[in-house]
Design a protein around this motif. Structure first.
Motif, PDB file in Angstrom:
ATOM      1  N   SER A 126       3.163   8.607   5.941  1.00 36.62           N
ATOM      2  CA  SER A 126       1.611   8.154   4.530  1.00 36.62           C
ATOM      3  C   SER A 126       1.769   7.562   6.400  1.00 36.62           C
ATOM      4  O   SER A 126      -0.216   7.096   5.527  1.00 36.62           O
ATOM      5  CB  SER A 126       2.572   6.937   3.947  1.00 36.62           C
ATOM      6  OG  SER A 126       3.020   6.208   4.848  1.00 36.62           O
ATOM      7  N   THR A 146       0.673  -0.974  -0.285  1.00 36.00           N
ATOM      8  CA  THR A 146      -0.480   0.224   0.188  1.00 36.00           C
ATOM      9  C   THR A 146       1.321   1.646  -0.289  1.00 36.00           C
ATOM     10  O   THR A 146       0.395   1.724  -0.792  1.00 36.00           O
ATOM     11  CB  THR A 146      -1.176  -0.209   1.432  1.00 36.00           C
ATOM     12  OG1 THR A 146      -1.526  -0.948   1.126  1.00 36.00           O
ATOM     13  CG2 THR A 146      -2.408   1.075   0.977  1.00 36.00           C
ATOM     14  N   TYR A 157       1.908   1.926  -3.570  1.00 38.32           N
ATOM     15  CA  TYR A 157       1.110   2.911  -4.221  1.00 38.32           C
ATOM     16  C   TYR A 157       1.257   4.020  -4.131  1.00 38.32           C
ATOM     17  O   TYR A 157       1.036   4.844  -4.557  1.00 38.32           O
ATOM     18  CB  TYR A 157      -0.401   2.114  -4.560  1.00 38.32           C
ATOM     19  CG  TYR A 157      -0.596   1.363  -4.893  1.00 38.32           C
ATOM     20  CD1 TYR A 157      -0.960   0.596  -6.312  1.00 38.32           C
ATOM     21  CD2 TYR A 157      -0.325  -0.045  -4.366  1.00 38.32           C
ATOM     22  CE1 TYR A 157      -0.669  -0.523  -7.505  1.00 38.32           C
ATOM     23  CE2 TYR A 157      -0.270  -1.208  -5.353  1.00 38.32           C
ATOM     24  CZ  TYR A 157      -0.295  -1.546  -6.725  1.00 38.32           C
ATOM     25  OH  TYR A 157      -0.792  -2.913  -7.345  1.00 38.32           O
ATOM     26  N   MET A 158       1.316   5.052  -2.953  1.00 40.19           N
ATOM     27  CA  MET A 158       1.097   5.976  -2.500  1.00 40.19           C
ATOM     28  C   MET A 158       2.159   6.634  -2.466  1.00 40.19           C
ATOM     29  O   MET A 158       1.819   8.128  -2.938  1.00 40.19           O
ATOM     30  CB  MET A 158       1.009   5.770  -0.879  1.00 40.19           C
ATOM     31  CG  MET A 158       0.327   5.404   0.061  1.00 40.19           C
ATOM     32  SD  MET A 158       0.082   4.854   1.763  1.00 40.19           S
ATOM     33  CE  MET A 158      -1.117   4.365   1.996  1.00 40.19           C
ATOM     34  N   TYR A 181      -5.298   5.641  -1.175  1.00 38.30           N
ATOM     35  CA  TYR A 181      -3.526   5.847  -1.234  1.00 38.30           C
ATOM     36  C   TYR A 181      -3.944   7.154  -1.750  1.00 38.30           C
ATOM     37  O   TYR A 181      -2.625   7.198  -1.133  1.00 38.30           O
ATOM     38  CB  TYR A 181      -3.993   4.296  -2.915  1.00 38.30           C
ATOM     39  CG  TYR A 181      -4.188   2.916  -2.527  1.00 38.30           C
ATOM     40  CD1 TYR A 181      -2.759   2.446  -2.037  1.00 38.30           C
ATOM     41  CD2 TYR A 181      -4.779   2.879  -3.813  1.00 38.30           C
ATOM     42  CE1 TYR A 181      -3.709   0.927  -2.202  1.00 38.30           C
ATOM     43  CE2 TYR A 181      -5.390   1.145  -3.639  1.00 38.30           C
ATOM     44  CZ  TYR A 181      -4.172   0.494  -2.526  1.00 38.30           C
ATOM     45  OH  TYR A 181      -4.975  -0.701  -2.937  1.00 38.30           O
TER      46      TYR A 181
END
Length: 578
Positions: free
Chosen positions: A99, A47, A50-51, A79
């Protein structure tokens, strides 16, 4: 004599849990797991990958890809949140920590939604305790607050919440919006404006987090419950049901427009081992909330099975638990689906508290005391063994299970763990005092023990967990066999999490292997390389190293170096014949 409700609570039994203590308790559970660790394997690091791709503009915001692969979960919002946090964070803040900041807020919202959802359910007329002949029964607001405190503590006590609630994955966003929707449906008959807005946000959030089916079924079920409930049940009106139905329709249209509908039903096979695994998951993941929830259904059975459908405070959480349980049985990610049942299950467990006898409460306390004190002792003994070598067996087991791990002493985590252990000892002493009359007292030790164990793991064992649960050791083994600046590196058959790990831990310039690829190095999955004779049997690619994660005891990656085949030998010169 049959009582209209099984709850018999005096005003002394709804003593308020100090707000400062509750806040500090939630922070002690919230912060460990988000701070100080590396991204963990599979979903957590994937994850984040993708961020990071979205944050640096390497992929489309509406169709994110990583290494040419779309996410496993058809979600967008998780995301986006992480990418926005990375872009807005100052340069000195690490991208992985940046994040996690919005996900910390999501967990806070899940805790708040669980508390307020339980509070408004406890305000329901049929949830109130029995009125005494000469007064002295608990006041409605104080009673609802005490039940909500118990629900929040039961939520934190659930063993399955700890890890999944501290990972930056779509599962946490789904948990947050499920708890927010649970609060909205419980509070809609009392405060229509704010809960109505929260319901719309929650349904949209669930849809954009990869759970449009959950949003649709929860909303439609809430609509049916409002239509069947009598006017005395918090005065739900038909327009409440109509608004939920319209919101569900809007989310369905949004999911259709964004192509978020995907059939992912995976029914369990008729195998005893698979059903046993699911049974064990239900037992430990929802412990200790599920035994209390079962007790609630038994003691409140008159309201549950009433012909007039008078148990709104019971049927609403029952519907949430039922939908999440069906999703658990019919999807591959069973634990992440079951996670969505915890807020409502904790609310059900809270309604068991005013009906527990003293002997049952004592049994819960003793079991919890033995279990979590033993867990804390094991964590401390293993940590001391890694530090000093005594006792020798725990350190030897760590060396065997995680070869190459080198433990080091850190003062700050040690002091935090020591303080948490002292607070646990004080909490046990407080609980054994006989004068405690608050109805939430029976879930104080389960919640405190769960928080203690999680905090000790995230302080004393954090270096070991980072070594075992992150891809960093494997990345270091691969990059140590490459030059400092290898240029572009081709990949073949790597998982999403592995690609994200190589990009984050080594800053390699990865490119999918293709016919026009000119990279000098290739990182390939073993199974994928064996299926490609142009790689495994090619004179161009030379196998340099076979590596895997040190804690997994098997090689999973082959590292190749491009080597040009030697030029053909010139033909042997022949002597000139006369």
């Amino acid at each position: 004599m049959n009582q209209p409700t099984p709850a018999i609570v005096a005003q002394a039994g709804v003593k308020r849990l100090p707000r400062l203590a509750l806040l500090l308790f939630c922070l002690a559970y919230l912060l460990p797991g988000f701070l100080g660790r590396a991204p963990w394997k599979r979903d957590d690091i994937a994850t984040f990958g993708y961020m990071a791709e979205l944050a640096r503009g390497a992929t489309d915001w509406w169709h994110p890809v990583l290494g040419g692969m779309a996410p496993e979960v058809d979600a967008l919002l998780p995301y986006w949140l992480g990418a926005w946090a990375i872009q807005l964070a100052p340069a000195w803040l690490a991208p992985d920590l940046a994040s996690r900041l919005p996900f910390m807020g999501l967990l806070v919202l899940a805790l708040v939604g669980t508390w307020y959802g339980t509070y408004y359910l406890a305000r329901s007329p049929m949830a109130q305790p029995v009125a005494f002949a000469f007064g002295g029964e608990a006041r409605p607001t104080d009673y609802a607050r005490a039940i909500a405190d118990g629900g929040l503590l039961a939520f934190i006590a659930c063993l399955g919440l700890a890890q999944l609630a501290h990972e930056t994955t779509p599962a946490l966003t789904q948990l947050c919006f499920t708890a927010l929707l649970f609060y909205a449906m419980a509070a809609l008959p009392y405060r229509p404006v704010a809960p109505g807005v929260c319901a719309a946000v929650a349904l949209m959030g669930l849809t954009l987090s990869g759970a449009p089916f959950m949003a649709l079924f929860l909303a439609l079920g809430g609509t049916a419950i409002y239509l069947l409930a009598p006017p005395a049940e918090g005065s739900p009106k038909k327009w409440h049901a109509s608004s939920l139905a319209l919101m569900a329709l809007g989310c369905a249209l949004l999911a259709s427009y964004l192509h978020l509908w995907h059939w992912r039903i995976d029914l369990p096979q008729a195998k005893l081992a698979e059903w046993q695994g699911l049974g064990r998951l239900f037992l430990w993941f929802t412990w200790p909330a599920w035994p209390l929830a079962v007790w609630t259904l038994w003691r409140w059975r008159r309201q549950v099975f009433s012909a007039r459908f008078t148990g709104l405070h019971l049927w609403l959480p029952i519907w949430f638990v039922a939908v999440a349980s069906v999703a658990t049985l019919t999807t591959r990610s069973a634990d992440r689906s079951l996670l969505l049942a915890l807020p409502a299950l904790a609310a059900l467990a809270a309604f068991a508290l005013p009906t527990l006898s003293r002997s049952v409460g004592a049994l819960i306390d003793w079991f919890t005391l033995i279990f979590f004190t033993g867990s804390a002792l094991v964590i401390w003994v293993v940590w001391i063994s890694m530090q000093t070598g005594f006792p020798a067996k725990p350190a030897a087991n760590v060396a065997r299970l995680a070869p190459g791990f080198v433990h080091s002493f850190s003062l700050a985590p040690f002091l935090v763990a020591l303080a948490a252990s002292m607070v646990w000892a004080w909490l046990v002493k407080w609980r054994v005092d006989r004068h405690q009359a608050a109805i939430w007292k029976s879930v104080v030790l389960p919640a405190g023990g769960a928080a203690l164990s999680w905090l000790l793991l995230m302080t004393l064992w954090l270096p070991l967990l980072d070594f075992a649960r992150s891809h960093a050791p494997m990345v270091r083994l691969v990059t140590s066999a490459m030059p400092a600046s290898p240029g572009c590196v081709a990949t073949l058959g790597l998982q999403r999490s592995q690609i994200a790990a190589f990009q984050f831990h080594s800053q390699l310039q990865l490119q999918a292997l293709g016919s026009h690829n000119t990279c000098d190095w290739l990182i390939a999955d073993i199974d994928a390389a064996r299926q490609r004779p142009d790689v495994s049997a090619s004179p161009t690619w030379h196998l340099t190293r076979s590596v895997g994660h040190p804690a997994e005891r098997k090689d999973s990656i082959w590292l190749y170096e491009r080597r040009l085949p030697p030029p053909p030998a010139p033909p042997a010169a022949t002597e000139k014949q006369d």
